[in-house]
Design a protein around this motif. Sequence first.
Motif, PDB file in Angstrom:
ATOM      1  N   VAL A  12       3.783 -12.253   6.898  1.00  0.00           N
ATOM      2  CA  VAL A  12       3.125 -11.225   7.897  1.00  0.00           C
ATOM      3  C   VAL A  12       1.798 -10.825   7.542  1.00  0.00           C
ATOM      4  N   SER A  13       1.509 -10.397   6.347  1.00  0.00           N
ATOM      5  CA  SER A  13       0.250  -9.795   5.869  1.00  0.00           C
ATOM      6  C   SER A  13      -0.725 -11.044   5.924  1.00  0.00           C
ATOM      7  N   LEU A  46     -11.780 -10.153   1.003  1.00  0.00           N
ATOM      8  CA  LEU A  46     -12.160  -9.585  -0.029  1.00  0.00           C
ATOM      9  C   LEU A  46     -11.935  -7.917  -0.112  1.00  0.00           C
ATOM     10  N   ALA A  47     -12.165  -7.258   0.776  1.00  0.00           N
ATOM     11  CA  ALA A  47     -11.590  -6.015   0.922  1.00  0.00           C
ATOM     12  C   ALA A  47     -10.363  -5.863   0.910  1.00  0.00           C
ATOM     13  N   THR A  48      -9.384  -6.535   1.545  1.00  0.00           N
ATOM     14  CA  THR A  48      -7.974  -6.322   1.204  1.00  0.00           C
ATOM     15  C   THR A  48      -7.399  -6.390   0.013  1.00  0.00           C
ATOM     16  N   SER A  49      -8.010  -7.738  -0.736  1.00  0.00           N
ATOM     17  CA  SER A  49      -7.620  -8.360  -1.948  1.00  0.00           C
ATOM     18  C   SER A  49      -8.119  -6.855  -3.174  1.00  0.00           C
ATOM     19  N   TYR A  64      -0.560 -12.314  -2.947  1.00  0.00           N
ATOM     20  CA  TYR A  64      -1.636 -12.181  -1.929  1.00  0.00           C
ATOM     21  C   TYR A  64      -3.295 -12.880  -1.924  1.00  0.00           C
ATOM     22  N   ILE A  65      -3.753 -12.401  -3.122  1.00  0.00           N
ATOM     23  CA  ILE A  65      -5.124 -13.082  -3.444  1.00  0.00           C
ATOM     24  C   ILE A  65      -5.257 -14.539  -3.792  1.00  0.00           C
TER      25      ILE A  65
END
Length: 168
Positions: free
Chosen positions: A37-38, A59-62, A78-79
Motif C-alpha cells: 500500500v505504501s 528521497l523524502a519518504t526514505s 521500502y528504500i
Amino acid sequence: MLNAKSLSLGGVIAALNIVILFIASIMPTSRLFFLVVSSFAISIMVIETGSMGGFVFYLATSALSLILIPNKMISIYYICFFGFYGIIKSYIEKKRIRRYMELALKLIVFNISLFTVYIIFDRIFMMKIFVTGFPFIAFFILLQISFLVYDYVYTVFISFYYRNVKRH
C-alpha cells in the motif's frame, strides 16, 4: 520545478505514507500488505507531478522512514524496493517495448533489489531473512510469482487512479 500544489500534495501523501510504514513496523502481521500500500503512493506522485516529483517524494519518504520508523527492516524494504518501484515501473512502461521485455526488465529490477536486501541483512545486520528448511529454488520461484502478482495489482491500482481520481 515543483509548484506549491505539487509540494502540498507531496507533503500530505508523504505524511500518510509514513503513517502506513509506521503501522507496518508495529503490526505483528500484514507487514507486506502495508508495504505494498505504501508503494502505491509513489505512483500517485509520478502521475500528478512527473518522474522528478516522484523521485523527490521517494528521497523524502526514505529519509523520513529511516528517522521515524522504529523497525528499520521496514525502512530497508521500502528504500530498496517498494519506495522506488513506481518510478521504475513508469519508466519501463513509457518505453513502449513488448510486454515480455517489460516483464523481463521488471523482474531484473526486482531480483537486483532482492539481492540488495539480502546482502544488507546478511552482511550488515548479520540476519538471515530466507526461510530455512524450505528449498531455496521453490522459495525463489514463489518470490518471482509474488512479484508478478504485485506488478499486476500495481497496474490495476494505476488504472483505477486514472479512471476514478485523476479525471476529477
